[in-house]
Scaffold this active site. Structure first.
Site, PDB file in Angstrom:
ATOM      1  N   GLU A 128       0.846  -1.198   0.000  1.00 12.82           N
ATOM      2  CA  GLU A 128       0.000   0.000   0.000  1.00 12.82           C
ATOM      3  C   GLU A 128       0.876   1.241   0.000  1.00 12.82           C
ATOM      4  OE1 GLU A 128      -3.292  -0.090   2.796  1.00 12.82           O
ATOM      5  OE2 GLU A 128      -3.360  -2.250   2.617  1.00 12.82           O
TER       6      GLU A 128
ATOM      7  N   HIS B 298      -8.783   9.685   2.422  1.00 13.68           N
ATOM      8  CA  HIS B 298      -8.407   8.544   1.574  1.00 13.68           C
ATOM      9  C   HIS B 298      -8.643   8.954   0.133  1.00 13.68           C
ATOM     10  CE1 HIS B 298      -8.077   4.573  -0.138  1.00 13.68           C
ATOM     11  NE2 HIS B 298      -7.730   4.083   1.046  1.00 13.68           N
TER      12      HIS B 298
ATOM     13  N   ARG C  39      -0.529   8.772   1.229  1.00 13.05           N
ATOM     14  CA  ARG C  39      -1.906   9.190   0.988  1.00 13.05           C
ATOM     15  C   ARG C  39      -2.122  10.690   0.891  1.00 13.05           C
ATOM     16  NH1 ARG C  39      -5.337   5.206   4.680  1.00 13.05           N
ATOM     17  NH2 ARG C  39      -4.629   3.513   3.355  1.00 13.05           N
TER      18      ARG C  39
ATOM     19  N   ARG D 204      -0.747   9.042   8.751  1.00 16.01           N
ATOM     20  CA  ARG D 204      -0.634   7.618   9.063  1.00 16.01           C
ATOM     21  C   ARG D 204      -0.208   6.808   7.839  1.00 16.01           C
ATOM     22  NH1 ARG D 204      -4.461   3.204   8.616  1.00 16.01           N
ATOM     23  NH2 ARG D 204      -5.833   4.711   7.634  1.00 16.01           N
TER      24      ARG D 204
HETATM   25  P1  FAD Z   1     -13.600   1.431  15.777  1.00 16.94           P
HETATM   26  O1  FAD Z   1     -13.350   0.171  15.102  1.00 16.94           O
HETATM   27  O2  FAD Z   1     -14.137   2.539  14.966  1.00 16.94           O
HETATM   28  O3  FAD Z   1     -14.607   1.149  16.968  1.00 16.94           O
HETATM   29  C1  FAD Z   1     -15.170   2.223  17.690  1.00 16.94           C
HETATM   30  C2  FAD Z   1     -16.262   1.661  18.571  1.00 16.94           C
HETATM   31  O4  FAD Z   1     -16.677   2.633  19.515  1.00 16.94           O
HETATM   32  C3  FAD Z   1     -17.506   1.266  17.803  1.00 16.94           C
HETATM   33  O5  FAD Z   1     -17.975   0.062  18.354  1.00 16.94           O
HETATM   34  C4  FAD Z   1     -18.499   2.383  18.134  1.00 16.94           C
HETATM   35  O6  FAD Z   1     -19.851   2.030  18.038  1.00 16.94           O
HETATM   36  C5  FAD Z   1     -18.089   2.682  19.561  1.00 16.94           C
HETATM   37  N1  FAD Z   1     -18.468   4.012  20.048  1.00 16.94           N
HETATM   38  C6  FAD Z   1     -18.121   5.217  19.548  1.00 16.94           C
HETATM   39  N2  FAD Z   1     -18.634   6.194  20.325  1.00 16.94           N
HETATM   40  C7  FAD Z   1     -19.307   5.591  21.326  1.00 16.94           C
HETATM   41  C8  FAD Z   1     -20.069   6.063  22.434  1.00 16.94           C
HETATM   42  N3  FAD Z   1     -20.266   7.378  22.663  1.00 16.94           N
HETATM   43  N4  FAD Z   1     -20.627   5.169  23.266  1.00 16.94           N
HETATM   44  C9  FAD Z   1     -20.481   3.831  23.043  1.00 16.94           C
HETATM   45  N5  FAD Z   1     -19.786   3.334  22.004  1.00 16.94           N
HETATM   46  C10 FAD Z   1     -19.214   4.203  21.167  1.00 16.94           C
HETATM   47  N6  FAD Z   1      -6.883   0.543   8.961  1.00 16.94           N
HETATM   48  C11 FAD Z   1      -5.941  -0.370   8.725  1.00 16.94           C
HETATM   49  O7  FAD Z   1      -4.975  -0.487   9.475  1.00 16.94           O
HETATM   50  N7  FAD Z   1      -6.054  -1.190   7.645  1.00 16.94           N
HETATM   51  C12 FAD Z   1      -7.092  -1.116   6.785  1.00 16.94           C
HETATM   52  O8  FAD Z   1      -7.174  -1.878   5.837  1.00 16.94           O
HETATM   53  C13 FAD Z   1      -8.083  -0.146   7.003  1.00 16.94           C
HETATM   54  N8  FAD Z   1      -9.127  -0.006   6.160  1.00 16.94           N
HETATM   55  C14 FAD Z   1     -10.119   0.859   6.474  1.00 16.94           C
HETATM   56  C15 FAD Z   1     -11.252   0.928   5.661  1.00 16.94           C
HETATM   57  C16 FAD Z   1     -12.318   1.740   6.005  1.00 16.94           C
HETATM   58  C17 FAD Z   1     -13.533   1.805   5.125  1.00 16.94           C
HETATM   59  C18 FAD Z   1     -12.249   2.520   7.176  1.00 16.94           C
HETATM   60  C19 FAD Z   1     -13.393   3.401   7.568  1.00 16.94           C
HETATM   61  C20 FAD Z   1     -11.113   2.484   7.973  1.00 16.94           C
HETATM   62  C21 FAD Z   1     -10.054   1.667   7.628  1.00 16.94           C
HETATM   63  N9  FAD Z   1      -8.924   1.584   8.421  1.00 16.94           N
HETATM   64  C22 FAD Z   1      -7.956   0.667   8.146  1.00 16.94           C
HETATM   65  C23 FAD Z   1      -8.852   2.307   9.687  1.00 16.94           C
HETATM   66  C24 FAD Z   1      -9.209   1.344  10.822  1.00 16.94           C
HETATM   67  O9  FAD Z   1     -10.270   0.521  10.395  1.00 16.94           O
HETATM   68  C25 FAD Z   1      -9.622   2.078  12.069  1.00 16.94           C
HETATM   69  O10 FAD Z   1      -8.721   3.081  12.380  1.00 16.94           O
HETATM   70  C26 FAD Z   1      -9.680   1.085  13.235  1.00 16.94           C
HETATM   71  O11 FAD Z   1     -10.540   0.033  12.895  1.00 16.94           O
HETATM   72  C27 FAD Z   1     -10.154   1.781  14.473  1.00 16.94           C
HETATM   73  O12 FAD Z   1     -10.380   0.806  15.458  1.00 16.94           O
HETATM   74  P2  FAD Z   1     -10.912   1.267  16.874  1.00 16.94           P
HETATM   75  O13 FAD Z   1     -11.118   0.040  17.662  1.00 16.94           O
HETATM   76  O14 FAD Z   1     -10.051   2.329  17.405  1.00 16.94           O
HETATM   77  O15 FAD Z   1     -12.321   1.977  16.546  1.00 16.94           O
HETATM   78  C1  SIN Z   2      -7.311   0.710   2.352  1.00 16.91           C
HETATM   79  O1  SIN Z   2      -7.561  -0.491   2.246  1.00 16.91           O
HETATM   80  O2  SIN Z   2      -7.032   1.447   1.392  1.00 16.91           O
HETATM   81  C2  SIN Z   2      -7.358   1.323   3.699  1.00 16.91           C
HETATM   82  C3  SIN Z   2      -6.126   1.018   4.430  1.00 16.91           C
HETATM   83  C4  SIN Z   2      -5.952   1.932   5.598  1.00 16.91           C
HETATM   84  O3  SIN Z   2      -6.732   2.846   5.817  1.00 16.91           O
HETATM   85  O4  SIN Z   2      -4.977   1.715   6.314  1.00 16.91           O
END
Ligand code: FAD
Ligand code: SIN
Length: 542
Positions: free
Chosen positions: A118, A241, A287, A383
């Site tokens: 990537e 993105h 990015r 990032r």
């Molecule tokens: P999240 O997975 O967002 O979880 C947050 C949680 O908190 C959720 O359950 C939500 O409901 C809960 N929450 C929020 N506010 C409250 C509240 N007030 N009360 C109760 N619950 C609450 N990163 C990579 O490293 N590789 C990838 O391939 C990649 N692809 C991505 C593709 C997409 C489409 C997106 C959107 C992001 C991608 N990312 C990727 C980024 C990565 O997915 C996120 O940064 C990561 O999953 C965040 O994890 P987290 O556990 O911190 O938060």
């Molecule tokens: C992607 O698959 O392009 C997202 C990867 C990332 O956000 O790290």
């Protein structure tokens, strides 16, 4: 009052990993505002970056992360996360996570992981489960949670605010005591208390009109921590993105950077490739550079979108490697084996957040922050792709170790029940939806990929007015999830604008036409915002 040993707010990779690890040390509550799977994690496509092949090294992964981070990463944090990566990956595999494997066979007869490439990576190092890695991560973690007897799950529970000793005006060291939580089904506000509260609430893509993020990403954790007086840093660094599917009905669908890793190229509507002149890594540049180049091409040509073309690869390869993207695009009338994909940039990732160490510890005893909500110094000003799932895994593990080896004493305090305004007036609900739209459009128009001082000041004035209106509304009316999210996106918008105005340079994801160069005195300088008690909820200072 519901008493636990650990409160985990959020059910993405960070929250679930932490919950699993502390469950053998006490009773855990997972509080999540919708259902368990509604998290950014669920939608992750590209994969998890980690060094797993002898041809790759920790030093290379560290160097790529530092280069993307544009002088603002903390090297010791980057090294700690990168070096913990392989062990955490093996733990995930032991839980049942299935990463895609390639054809080549290791000495002990196993097929090596298939590694994606990537933007910004000098090596193939992204472990993935085809193009739906997040879904597989969540499946593996949730099946382990189901088997874990000490974990209670509270779906449809929305954390409103953290409870601290200071807010209760008690004497002694300030400390996090738990959280007030709206039960969305009953409409009642419940009190949760525990010596350790983990914020794992993810990011804030919904602050912008166009985003890859699902609806839950409203910056609640950052807003809650800020209101509790915990410092928040580097919020100007929103990652856009470059390639979100452009289609009137495709809400937020990402087209993974992994396509470019397999040779897809960005083109204008005239078929001309424009990335080769923008950066030596071409379409696989970091990015921030790709998103700015797309933005600039769209403005230069007046086009509504650009094109991403992978049609030179064979159809069976494309369909096998990217089944999720193939199917989804096809549902919108784009056959990616034959047609170039219309794409636009969209808000994707929050690089700043609640100031936290690599072990999740924040300035407030009893409060940990892990994952996208936290600003640990791993990502700096931009990032590196696929480093955030890695951060979630590693920092959740370390936070669990930290809080189980240094447990805090139980909460003795009686916490008063929640009081809220009682008014309900359905006519006024339009205020919530109107203000919500106005903030998101204002942030998109004035605070997105390319900024100017004038646009930032204009955004600040608009958001300040809206915040005043929302504050009034908040105190008078019964709380609802919509109102709480509106209050939080307004708070986070103000933090993003405040940090952006504070940085007197362009660096990484923050590009200001009026201040285009990097100011080296600002390398390693974070923009930190903190609410001071004297200024009440309104005040923002450095
Ligand atoms: P999240 O997975 O967002 O979880 C947050 C949680 O908190 C959720 O359950 C939500 O409901 C809960 N929450 C929020 N506010 C409250 C509240 N007030 N009360 C109760 N619950 C609450 N990163 C990579 O490293 N590789 C990838 O391939 C990649 N692809 C991505 C593709 C997409 C489409 C997106 C959107 C992001 C991608 N990312 C990727 C980024 C990565 O997915 C996120 O940064 C990561 O999953 C965040 O994890 P987290 O556990 O911190 O938060
Ligand atoms: C992607 O698959 O392009 C997202 C990867 C990332 O956000 O790290």
């Amino acid at each position: 009052m519901k008493n636990f040993d650990y409160i985990v707010i959020g059910s993405g990779i960070a929250g679930l990993t932490f919950a699993l690890k502390v469950a053998s040390h006490g009773r855990v509550a997972i509080i999540t505002k919708k259902n368990l799977t509604e998290a950014n994690t669920q939608y992750a496509q590209g994969g998890i970056a980690a060094v797993t092949k002898p041809t790759d090294t920790f030093d290379l992964h560290v160097a790529d992360t530092l280069r993307a981070g544009a002088g603002l990463c903390r090297e010791e944090v980057v090294r700690a996360v990168v070096e913990d990566g392989p062990d955490r990956i093996e733990e995930l595999v032991a839980l049942g996570m299935e990463f895609t494997r390639g054809e080549s066979i290791s000495a002990d007869g196993e097929r090596f992981y298939s590694l994606g490439k990537e933007g910004g990576h000098s090596k193939r190092r992204v472990l993935h489960s085809k193009d739906a890695t997040g879904r597989e991560v969540m499946r593996a973690l949730l099946s382990a949670i189901e088997r874990s007897p000490n974990v209670s799950v509270f779906e449809d529970h929305f954390a409103i605010d953290l409870i601290t000793t200071e807010k209760l005006e008690r004497s002694g060291e300030n400390r996090c005591l738990g959280a007030y939580v709206l039960n969305r089904n009953s409409g009642e506000v419940e009190t949760f208390s525990a010596p350790h509260t983990l914020l794992a609430t993810g990011g804030c893509g919904k602050v912008y009109l166009y985003t890859t993020n699902p609806d839950i990403a409203t910056g609640d954790g950052v807003a809650m921590a800020f209101r509790a007086g915990v410092p928040v840093a580097n919020m100007e660094f929103t990652q856009f993105h470059p390639t979100c599917l452009f289609h009137p009905k495709a809400k937020s669908f990402l087209v993974s950077e992994a396509l470019r890793g397999e040779g897809a190229v960005l083109k204008g509507l005239d078929g001309r490739e424009f990335m080769d002149t923008a950066h030596p890594m071409g379409s696989l540049a970091p990015r921030d550079i790709v998103a700015r180049a797309i933005d600039s091409e769209m403005k230069r040509t007046g086009a509504e979108h650009m094109l991403l073309d992978i049609t030179h690869k064979s159809a069976p390869f494309i369909i096998d490697r990217f089944p999720n993207i193939y199917r989804t695009c096809q549902a919108f009338g784009v056959d990616i084996t034959k047609d170039a994909i219309p794409v636009v940039p969209a808000a994707h990732y929050q690089c700043g957040g609640v100031v936290a160490g690599v072990n999740g510890q924040t300035e407030l005893p009893g409060l940990l922050a892990v994952g996208e909500v936290a600003c640990t110094g791993l990502h700096g000003a931009n990032r590196l792709a696929s480093n955030s799932l890695l951060e979630g895994l590693v920092c959740a593990h370390r936070a669990a170790q930290h809080s189980t080896t240094e447990p805090l004493p139980p909460i003795e305090a009686t916490i008063p029940a929640w009081h809220s305004g009682d008014a309900t007036d359905p006519d006024e609900l339009v205020v919530v939806s109107h203000n919500w739209d106005e903030i998101r459009r204002c942030m998109w128009d004035y605070v997105s990929i390319v900024r100017t001082q004038k646009r930032l000041r204009r955004a600040r004035a608009r958001v300040e007015n809206l915040r005043e209106e929302i504050r009034q509304y908040y105190w008078d009316f019964k709380v609802t999830a919509d109102l709480l999210e509106l209050r939080n996106i307004a708070q986070v918008a103000e933090l993003i604008i405040g940090c952006a105005l504070e940085r007197p340079e362009s660096r990484g994801l923050h590009y200001n036409l009026d201040l285009p160069g990097q100011d080296e005195t600002w390398a390693q300088c974070d923009t930190v915002r903190r609410r001071t008690v004297a200024e009440g909820v309104v005040g923002v200072t450095d």
